[in-house]
Write a protein that holds these residues in place. Structure first.
Motif, PDB file in Angstrom:
ATOM      1  N   MET A 204       4.712   3.594   7.170  1.00 13.34           N
ATOM      2  CA  MET A 204       5.175   2.473   7.992  1.00 13.34           C
ATOM      3  C   MET A 204       4.241   2.244   9.170  1.00 13.34           C
ATOM      4  SD  MET A 204       9.294   3.220   8.013  1.00 13.34           S
ATOM      5  CE  MET A 204       9.586   2.032   9.314  1.00 13.34           C
ATOM      6  N   ALA A 205       3.752   3.320   9.754  1.00  7.60           N
ATOM      7  CA  ALA A 205       2.865   3.186  10.909  1.00  7.60           C
ATOM      8  C   ALA A 205       1.508   2.608  10.514  1.00  7.60           C
ATOM      9  CB  ALA A 205       2.686   4.545  11.583  1.00  7.60           C
ATOM     10  N   ARG A 206       0.992   3.013   9.358  1.00  6.65           N
ATOM     11  CA  ARG A 206      -0.357   2.584   8.963  1.00  6.65           C
ATOM     12  C   ARG A 206      -0.357   1.281   8.162  1.00  6.65           C
ATOM     13  NH1 ARG A 206      -0.542   8.118   7.964  1.00  6.65           N
ATOM     14  NH2 ARG A 206      -0.236   7.783   5.724  1.00  6.65           N
ATOM     15  N   HIS A 207       0.688   1.062   7.363  1.00  7.09           N
ATOM     16  CA  HIS A 207       0.692  -0.104   6.466  1.00  7.09           C
ATOM     17  C   HIS A 207       2.054  -0.796   6.502  1.00  7.09           C
ATOM     18  CE1 HIS A 207      -2.971   1.742   4.905  1.00  7.09           C
ATOM     19  NE2 HIS A 207      -2.278   2.851   4.662  1.00  7.09           N
ATOM     20  N   PRO A 208       2.471  -1.317   7.652  1.00  3.41           N
ATOM     21  CA  PRO A 208       3.819  -1.905   7.735  1.00  3.41           C
ATOM     22  C   PRO A 208       3.984  -3.177   6.911  1.00  3.41           C
ATOM     23  CG  PRO A 208       2.558  -2.380   9.721  1.00  3.41           C
ATOM     24  CD  PRO A 208       1.736  -1.417   8.916  1.00  3.41           C
ATOM     25  N   ASP A 209       2.879  -3.873   6.613  1.00  2.21           N
ATOM     26  CA  ASP A 209       2.964  -5.173   5.955  1.00  2.21           C
ATOM     27  C   ASP A 209       2.730  -5.121   4.446  1.00  2.21           C
ATOM     28  OD1 ASP A 209       3.404  -6.350   8.453  1.00  2.21           O
ATOM     29  OD2 ASP A 209       1.259  -6.531   8.830  1.00  2.21           O
ATOM     30  N   ALA A 210       2.784  -3.932   3.873  1.00  3.00           N
ATOM     31  CA  ALA A 210       2.602  -3.831   2.421  1.00  3.00           C
ATOM     32  C   ALA A 210       3.689  -4.615   1.692  1.00  3.00           C
ATOM     33  CB  ALA A 210       2.617  -2.379   1.980  1.00  3.00           C
ATOM     34  N   ARG A 211       3.364  -5.082   0.518  1.00  4.00           N
ATOM     35  CA  ARG A 211       4.295  -5.891  -0.269  1.00  4.00           C
ATOM     36  C   ARG A 211       5.190  -5.023  -1.147  1.00  4.00           C
ATOM     37  NH1 ARG A 211       7.258 -10.399  -0.569  1.00  4.00           N
ATOM     38  NH2 ARG A 211       7.294 -11.358  -2.639  1.00  4.00           N
ATOM     39  N   LEU A 212       4.641  -3.901  -1.630  1.00  2.59           N
ATOM     40  CA  LEU A 212       5.347  -3.016  -2.557  1.00  2.59           C
ATOM     41  C   LEU A 212       5.250  -1.579  -2.080  1.00  2.59           C
ATOM     42  CD1 LEU A 212       3.921  -4.270  -6.003  1.00  2.59           C
ATOM     43  CD2 LEU A 212       6.118  -4.918  -4.988  1.00  2.59           C
ATOM     44  N   ALA A 213       6.185  -0.767  -2.558  1.00  2.00           N
ATOM     45  CA  ALA A 213       6.088   0.685  -2.427  1.00  2.00           C
ATOM     46  C   ALA A 213       6.365   1.279  -3.799  1.00  2.00           C
ATOM     47  CB  ALA A 213       7.089   1.216  -1.409  1.00  2.00           C
TER      48      ALA A 213
ATOM     49  N   LEU B  20      12.065  13.368  -2.938  1.00  2.00           N
ATOM     50  CA  LEU B  20      12.129  12.593  -1.708  1.00  2.00           C
ATOM     51  C   LEU B  20      13.466  12.859  -1.016  1.00  2.00           C
ATOM     52  CD1 LEU B  20      10.553  10.446  -0.047  1.00  2.00           C
ATOM     53  CD2 LEU B  20      11.843   8.703  -1.292  1.00  2.00           C
ATOM     54  N   SER B  21      13.407  13.281   0.251  1.00  2.00           N
ATOM     55  CA  SER B  21      14.616  13.632   0.992  1.00  2.00           C
ATOM     56  C   SER B  21      15.467  12.390   1.260  1.00  2.00           C
ATOM     57  CB  SER B  21      14.247  14.296   2.316  1.00  2.00           C
ATOM     58  OG  SER B  21      13.591  13.362   3.173  1.00  2.00           O
ATOM     59  N   LEU B  22      16.756  12.609   1.513  1.00  2.00           N
ATOM     60  CA  LEU B  22      17.666  11.503   1.771  1.00  2.00           C
ATOM     61  C   LEU B  22      17.273  10.707   3.021  1.00  2.00           C
ATOM     62  CD1 LEU B  22      20.166   9.861   1.107  1.00  2.00           C
ATOM     63  CD2 LEU B  22      21.545  11.583   2.310  1.00  2.00           C
ATOM     64  N   PRO B  23      16.927  11.355   4.154  1.00  2.00           N
ATOM     65  CA  PRO B  23      16.514  10.553   5.313  1.00  2.00           C
ATOM     66  C   PRO B  23      15.327   9.639   4.994  1.00  2.00           C
ATOM     67  CG  PRO B  23      16.977  12.797   6.000  1.00  2.00           C
ATOM     68  CD  PRO B  23      17.010  12.793   4.503  1.00  2.00           C
ATOM     69  N   ARG B  24      14.392  10.109   4.215  1.00  2.00           N
ATOM     70  CA  ARG B  24      13.232   9.279   3.876  1.00  2.00           C
ATOM     71  C   ARG B  24      13.616   8.170   2.894  1.00  2.00           C
ATOM     72  NH1 ARG B  24       7.894  13.277   3.661  1.00  2.00           N
ATOM     73  NH2 ARG B  24       8.158  14.109   5.783  1.00  2.00           N
ATOM     74  N   ARG B  25      14.546   8.431   2.014  1.00  2.00           N
ATOM     75  CA  ARG B  25      15.021   7.374   1.107  1.00  2.00           C
ATOM     76  C   ARG B  25      15.653   6.233   1.922  1.00  2.00           C
ATOM     77  NH1 ARG B  25      16.838   9.828  -4.572  1.00  2.00           N
ATOM     78  NH2 ARG B  25      15.532  11.680  -4.586  1.00  2.00           N
ATOM     79  N   LEU B  26      16.465   6.612   2.888  1.00  2.00           N
ATOM     80  CA  LEU B  26      17.120   5.594   3.711  1.00  2.00           C
ATOM     81  C   LEU B  26      16.103   4.835   4.556  1.00  2.00           C
ATOM     82  CD1 LEU B  26      20.251   7.668   4.816  1.00  2.00           C
ATOM     83  CD2 LEU B  26      20.159   5.844   3.102  1.00  2.00           C
ATOM     84  N   ALA B  27      15.098   5.550   5.073  1.00  2.00           N
ATOM     85  CA  ALA B  27      14.065   4.883   5.858  1.00  2.00           C
ATOM     86  C   ALA B  27      13.250   3.925   4.997  1.00  2.00           C
ATOM     87  CB  ALA B  27      13.152   5.928   6.504  1.00  2.00           C
ATOM     88  N   LEU B  28      12.999   4.313   3.765  1.00  2.00           N
ATOM     89  CA  LEU B  28      12.255   3.460   2.841  1.00  2.00           C
ATOM     90  C   LEU B  28      13.026   2.172   2.548  1.00  2.00           C
ATOM     91  CD1 LEU B  28       9.799   3.139   0.927  1.00  2.00           C
ATOM     92  CD2 LEU B  28      11.099   4.411  -0.796  1.00  2.00           C
TER      93      LEU B  28
END
Length: 489
Positions: free
Chosen positions: A255-264, A278-286
């Motif tokens: 998010m810090a380096r590529h906030p404007d990406a179209r896909l993940a 992938l941990s739950l906190p990171r899933r929610l952040a994604l």
């Protein structure tokens, strides 16, 4: 009468009314050339003379003259009661290939995607199936007899299975997949949301083409699967690399380096090749990043079926309340790679787009295979097979760890996650994984170097080994061979 219709179709035989060359010479020269160039190979049976006369508009007398001349020259031979054949005495050789281009030839004019594809490898299917081949299920334990019955049951639909299918896939298979996702992945969906594709890789292609343009960014884990990174590069997407640690993709860093990406693109159930989840906190952040930035998540549910310390983890899609996840799955690891059936579950607002685009690109996946798979799942055989394979792979995993720790002591350190089909073998004493790989291949084993999956982030050298396809009683002998190879590398 049926016998007279045997023999190849010979489209190269053409009569030119504008030439002074007699008809028999035209046919005779064309047949001779076809034999010399390997288009008609030694032992090939020619069509019956009556058929050739009708197709060429020749008299029987003219054709007999042609065949007799070529027999006399040694190109043809007659077999009593069987017909006329290309002489078996001639060398069996393939048709001559076109001359390879030279350095002086101008490069062919290609599309942007065609040109990009020349710089990447797509040779995944050429890997020799040796012991420890990564991602290889236990094909020796596949229930062939049950599968054959399911195939026959699907074939009872008659000619219905021989036509073009629904562009989204056969509805009965989509129903079965929806039932499986609801029961085993705790992720219910409407069967109408599912789009069947020819494998998981085709599912990623479809999602990328539908949702991103050339130059758009895609978050991609580093290290990550080679064929998928090559796919995105070929499509013109900008790989926005995300680090991977014990909790999976570093979402905050991406998010810090590529906030404007179209896909993940993410593998939350089991990252390949590191094996982390992938941990739950990171899933929610994604999910929050995708919602806030009008971005999309391609969830590759890689190896989700094979978890040995509990039930499979829920998918990201199952906790997506804003419709930002495109879920992708396949049957390559759960059944066998050659089945070439995958599927997508896009959000409802994308279903029409994905259906249409799938029809334009794939038209449809072979209907007979879809019907057989639907029967296999619906009859409870898929669930039974997964249950058996989980037990088998858990046994083989334990055998691999026990034998590996003993055989590879001082040479490498084994890391084997609680899921999947593969293990990592971290090399010691400065050994380089790409160099060691060739030695392993020479020893009759198989592995992949971790370096091949690494794009920018430097990591220690390691080998990726697949244990699922190796019987437990063969682990120690094969690992002893590997240890001998490492000790001399």
């Amino acid at each position: 009468m049926a016998k007279q219709l045997e023999g190849p179709i010979l489209p190269f035989l053409r009569l030119d009314a504008g030439t002074a060359l007699p008809k028999f010479r035209q046919v005779q020269d064309q047949l001779r050339t076809a034999i010399l160039q390997g288009h008609l190979r030694a032992g090939t049976r020619l069509p019956a003379s009556r058929i050739l006369c009708e197709e060429l508009g020749l008299s029987r007398q003219t054709l007999v003259r042609v065949l007799e001349n070529l027999k006399a020259e040694g190109y043809l031979e007659a077999r009593q009661g069987a017909g006329t054949y290309v002489s078996a005495a001639l060398p069996r050789r393939p048709a001559k290939a076109r001359v390879a281009p030279t350095e002086d030839d101008a490069p062919p004019r290609l599309s942007r995607i065609g040109a990009a594809s020349r710089g990447v490898s797509a040779a995944i299917g050429r890997v020799e199936p040796r012991p420890f081949l990564p991602n290889q299920p236990a094909l020796d334990r596949f229930p062939f007899a049950v599968w054959r019955k399911c195939w026959n049951a699907g074939a009872r639909s008659g000619s219905a299975g021989m036509g073009y299918g629904d562009v989204a896939g056969e509805f009965v298979l989509r129903q079965r997949i929806a039932e499986y996702l609801a029961l085993h992945r705790r992720d219910p969906c409407d069967p109408e949301q599912i789009v069947i594709t020819p494998g998981g890789h085709a599912a990623f292609t479809l999602a990328a083409l539908a949702l991103a343009d050339a130059g758009d960014g895609v978050w991609f884990e580093d290290p990550g699967p080679v064929t998928t990174s090559n796919l995105f590069r070929t499509l013109g997407l900008d790989l926005c690399l995300a680090d991977v640690d014990a909790d999976g993709m570093d979402v905050a860093g991406a998010m810090a380096r590529h906030p404007d990406a179209r896909l993940a693109f993410v593998m939350p159930s089991r990252h390949h090749p590191l094996g982390v989840t992938l941990s739950l906190p990171r899933r929610l952040a994604l999910l929050e990043w995708a919602r806030a930035n009008d971005a999309w998540i391609i969830e590759d549910d890689y190896d989700s079926e094979f978890r040995y310390d509990g039930a499979p983890l829920p998918s990201i899609r199952s906790i997506d309340s804003h419709g930002r996840v495109i879920y992708a799955g396949s049957f390559s690891k759960a059944l066998y790679p050659g089945i070439r059936i995958g599927f997508l579950v896009p959000p409802p607002q994308l279903v029409g787009t994905f259906r249409n685009l799938s029809g334009l690109i794939h038209r449809s996946v072979p209907v007979e295979t879809q019907l057989a798979l639907a029967e296999f799942i619906g009859g409870g055989h898929f669930a039974s097979h997964l249950r058996r394979m989980r037990g088998l792979y858990a046994e083989r995993r334990s055998a691999f760890i026990d034998a590996g720790q003993a055989a590879l002591a001082g040479l490498a350190e084994i890391e084997c996650s609680e899921s999947g089909l593969n293990a990592l073998v971290w090399l010691r004493n400065g050994r380089k994984d790409r160099t060691v790989q060739q030695d392993v291949l020479d020893a009759g084993l198989q592995c992949y170097p971790l370096s091949d999956y690494t794009i920018a982030t430097a990591r220690p050298d390691a080998l990726i080994l697949g244990y699922a396809g190796v019987p437990a009683e063969r682990m120690r002998p094969y690992l002893d061979r590997l240890a001998e190879t490492l000790s001399t590398s």
